[in-house]
Scaffold this motif. Structure first.
Motif, PDB file in Angstrom:
ATOM      1  N   VAL A   1       0.836  -1.207   0.000  1.00 31.43           N
ATOM      2  CA  VAL A   1       0.000   0.000   0.000  1.00 31.43           C
ATOM      3  C   VAL A   1       0.868   1.255   0.000  1.00 31.43           C
ATOM      4  CG1 VAL A   1      -1.657   1.346   1.340  1.00 31.43           C
ATOM      5  CG2 VAL A   1      -1.990  -1.125   1.059  1.00 31.43           C
ATOM      6  N   MET A   2       1.955   1.242   0.762  1.00 31.44           N
ATOM      7  CA  MET A   2       2.873   2.377   0.765  1.00 31.44           C
ATOM      8  C   MET A   2       3.483   2.587  -0.627  1.00 31.44           C
ATOM      9  SD  MET A   2       4.819   1.908   4.442  1.00 31.44           S
ATOM     10  CE  MET A   2       5.930   3.269   4.076  1.00 31.44           C
ATOM     11  N   ASP A   3       3.862   1.483  -1.275  1.00 31.71           N
ATOM     12  CA  ASP A   3       4.389   1.575  -2.638  1.00 31.71           C
ATOM     13  C   ASP A   3       3.332   2.120  -3.591  1.00 31.71           C
ATOM     14  OD1 ASP A   3       6.890   0.609  -1.965  1.00 31.71           O
ATOM     15  OD2 ASP A   3       6.348  -1.481  -2.332  1.00 31.71           O
ATOM     16  N   LEU A   4       2.090   1.705  -3.370  1.00 32.67           N
ATOM     17  CA  LEU A   4       0.994   2.188  -4.207  1.00 32.67           C
ATOM     18  C   LEU A   4       0.818   3.701  -4.073  1.00 32.67           C
ATOM     19  CD1 LEU A   4      -1.436   1.237  -6.049  1.00 32.67           C
ATOM     20  CD2 LEU A   4      -2.809   1.319  -3.956  1.00 32.67           C
ATOM     21  N   LEU A   5       0.856   4.189  -2.841  1.00 33.84           N
ATOM     22  CA  LEU A   5       0.696   5.621  -2.599  1.00 33.84           C
ATOM     23  C   LEU A   5       1.846   6.419  -3.193  1.00 33.84           C
ATOM     24  CD1 LEU A   5      -0.599   5.521   1.096  1.00 33.84           C
ATOM     25  CD2 LEU A   5      -1.936   5.856  -0.998  1.00 33.84           C
ATOM     26  N   ILE A   6       3.050   5.897  -3.073  1.00 28.89           N
ATOM     27  CA  ILE A   6       4.226   6.587  -3.626  1.00 28.89           C
ATOM     28  C   ILE A   6       4.144   6.650  -5.149  1.00 28.89           C
ATOM     29  CG2 ILE A   6       6.732   6.447  -3.940  1.00 28.89           C
ATOM     30  CD1 ILE A   6       6.854   5.206  -1.120  1.00 28.89           C
TER      31      ILE A   6
ATOM     32  N   VAL B   1       3.978   9.700  -7.992  1.00 31.93           N
ATOM     33  CA  VAL B   1       4.879   9.758  -9.141  1.00 31.93           C
ATOM     34  C   VAL B   1       4.080   9.826 -10.439  1.00 31.93           C
ATOM     35  CG1 VAL B   1       6.677   8.529 -10.430  1.00 31.93           C
ATOM     36  CG2 VAL B   1       6.694   8.501  -7.920  1.00 31.93           C
ATOM     37  N   LEU B   2       2.978   9.069 -10.503  1.00 29.92           N
ATOM     38  CA  LEU B   2       2.118   9.079 -11.690  1.00 29.92           C
ATOM     39  C   LEU B   2       1.541  10.459 -11.943  1.00 29.92           C
ATOM     40  CD1 LEU B   2       0.691   7.370 -13.908  1.00 29.92           C
ATOM     41  CD2 LEU B   2      -1.167   6.997 -12.271  1.00 29.92           C
ATOM     42  N   GLN B   3       1.204  11.164 -10.882  1.00 30.25           N
ATOM     43  CA  GLN B   3       0.631  12.503 -11.017  1.00 30.25           C
ATOM     44  C   GLN B   3       1.628  13.529 -11.542  1.00 30.25           C
ATOM     45  OE1 GLN B   3      -0.879  13.151  -7.054  1.00 30.25           O
ATOM     46  NE2 GLN B   3      -2.808  12.077  -7.458  1.00 30.25           N
ATOM     47  N   THR B   4       2.910  13.223 -11.409  1.00 32.09           N
ATOM     48  CA  THR B   4       3.938  14.126 -11.937  1.00 32.09           C
ATOM     49  C   THR B   4       4.158  13.922 -13.427  1.00 32.09           C
ATOM     50  OG1 THR B   4       5.771  12.581 -11.514  1.00 32.09           O
ATOM     51  CG2 THR B   4       5.130  14.061  -9.717  1.00 32.09           C
TER      52      THR B   4
ATOM     53  N   SER C   1       5.623  11.220 -14.718  1.00 31.33           N
ATOM     54  CA  SER C   1       6.769  10.355 -14.949  1.00 31.33           C
ATOM     55  C   SER C   1       6.311   8.964 -15.395  1.00 31.33           C
ATOM     56  CB  SER C   1       7.614  10.233 -13.677  1.00 31.33           C
ATOM     57  OG  SER C   1       8.615   9.246 -13.830  1.00 31.33           O
ATOM     58  N   SER C   2       7.087   8.338 -16.285  1.00 30.05           N
ATOM     59  CA  SER C   2       6.759   6.993 -16.757  1.00 30.05           C
ATOM     60  C   SER C   2       6.854   5.966 -15.624  1.00 30.05           C
ATOM     61  CB  SER C   2       7.698   6.595 -17.892  1.00 30.05           C
ATOM     62  OG  SER C   2       9.051   6.629 -17.456  1.00 30.05           O
ATOM     63  N   LEU C   3       7.641   6.277 -14.583  1.00 34.23           N
ATOM     64  CA  LEU C   3       7.746   5.362 -13.442  1.00 34.23           C
ATOM     65  C   LEU C   3       6.417   5.231 -12.698  1.00 34.23           C
ATOM     66  CD1 LEU C   3      11.236   6.386 -11.991  1.00 34.23           C
ATOM     67  CD2 LEU C   3      10.670   4.331 -13.296  1.00 34.23           C
ATOM     68  N   GLY C   4       5.552   6.211 -12.936  1.00 32.70           N
ATOM     69  CA  GLY C   4       4.251   6.172 -12.283  1.00 32.70           C
ATOM     70  C   GLY C   4       3.381   5.014 -12.741  1.00 32.70           C
ATOM     71  N   MET C   5       3.766   4.383 -13.860  1.00 29.25           N
ATOM     72  CA  MET C   5       3.007   3.236 -14.348  1.00 29.25           C
ATOM     73  C   MET C   5       3.069   2.061 -13.373  1.00 29.25           C
ATOM     74  SD  MET C   5       1.634   4.390 -17.012  1.00 29.25           S
ATOM     75  CE  MET C   5       0.906   2.880 -17.643  1.00 29.25           C
ATOM     76  N   PHE C   6       4.067   2.088 -12.478  1.00 26.29           N
ATOM     77  CA  PHE C   6       4.143   1.038 -11.465  1.00 26.29           C
ATOM     78  C   PHE C   6       2.933   1.087 -10.526  1.00 26.29           C
ATOM     79  CE2 PHE C   6       8.648   0.832 -12.637  1.00 26.29           C
ATOM     80  CZ  PHE C   6       8.845  -0.540 -12.625  1.00 26.29           C
ATOM     81  N   PHE C   7       2.223   2.207 -10.535  1.00 27.91           N
ATOM     82  CA  PHE C   7       1.010   2.342  -9.740  1.00 27.91           C
ATOM     83  C   PHE C   7       0.022   1.226 -10.085  1.00 27.91           C
ATOM     84  CE2 PHE C   7      -3.388   3.990  -9.670  1.00 27.91           C
ATOM     85  CZ  PHE C   7      -3.545   4.196  -8.314  1.00 27.91           C
ATOM     86  N   TYR C   8      -0.161   0.960 -11.359  1.00 28.20           N
ATOM     87  CA  TYR C   8      -1.091  -0.077 -11.807  1.00 28.20           C
ATOM     88  C   TYR C   8      -0.552  -1.472 -11.481  1.00 28.20           C
ATOM     89  CZ  TYR C   8      -2.934   3.951 -14.283  1.00 28.20           C
ATOM     90  OH  TYR C   8      -3.442   5.189 -14.573  1.00 28.20           O
TER      91      TYR C   8
END
Length: 216
Positions: free
Chosen positions: A88-93, A97-100, A102-109
């Motif tokens: 969950v902490m990784d999800l929030l982080i 990142v997704l809101q910025t 950045s392509s790293l924000g795709m880890f959200f999914y």
């Protein structure tokens, strides 16, 4: 005038009442938070033995299972809880990142999918503790293996869990019925899976219990 009530109707009504009472017991025993896993284990065992199996009194069976599986279930649950907190902490982080942009924000999914798998793992875990004796390490591993090996059933379990949560969110009073009803559906699914891995002696014992249930 004498009324003849269908025994199946009366039995069905009694099971609904039992499910409601079990759900209440489950909620009360979940309140300390740290005992959520133990409460889930006791709920699964009681649904399997008393609701489906017609063996034993629901209240006594619940608290007996709660006591007997306390250590095993609480250790397994704490391991699962730590994993969930990290995810969950990784999800929030990653959401930030997704809101910025950045392509790293795709880890959200990616973490959404992993969390859903962890939810399924937790259900397998508590049911496994309720039905089998094993070390904590073996229990954690076997629950994961069962979840992956029987993925279609696992996805159905996840769907039932999500629908149950939605119903409780939509109509909060259903909290006194939905938990036990959901675990009843879990039991119908998981027992089919568990029996694939039982020893001949265990299967024979289960068949004898089923015959006693039919007679009862």
């Amino acid at each position: 005038m004498k009324f003849n009530f269908d025994n199946k109707f009366i039995n069905g009504l009694g099971k609904i009442v039992d499910c409601a009472w079990l759900s209440i017991l489950w909620v009360l025993c979940c309140i300390p938070i740290v005992t959520i896993g133990t409460s889930c284990t006791a709920l699964y065992y009681t649904v399997h033995k008393s609701i489906r199996g017609n063996r034993g009194y629901t209240t006594r069976t619940f608290f007996t299972a709660f006591k007997d599986n306390f250590k095993q279930s609480i250790l397994s649950y704490l391991v699962w809880l730590v994993v969930m907190v990290v995810l969950v902490m990784d999800l929030l982080i990653t959401r930030q990142v997704l809101q910025t942009g950045s392509s790293l924000g795709m880890f959200f999914y990616f973490f959404i999918v992993v969390i859903l798998f962890a939810v399924m793992w937790g259900i397998y875990l508590m049911a496994y503790v309720a039905r089998f004796e094993n070390t904590v390490k073996a229990t954690l591993k076997n629950a994961v293996l069962l979840e992956i090996r029987h993925l279609p059933w696992s996805l159905l379990i996840l769907l039932i869990s999500l629908i149950s949560c939605f119903l409780i969110w939509l109509i909060p009073i259903l909290l006194i019925l939905v938990p036990a009803a959901a675990f009843l559906l879990f039991d119908l699914i998981l027992e089919r899976i568990f029996r694939l891995y039982m020893s001949p002696e265990d299967l024979e014992r289960e068949l004898e219990n089923d015959k006693l249930d039919e007679l009862g």
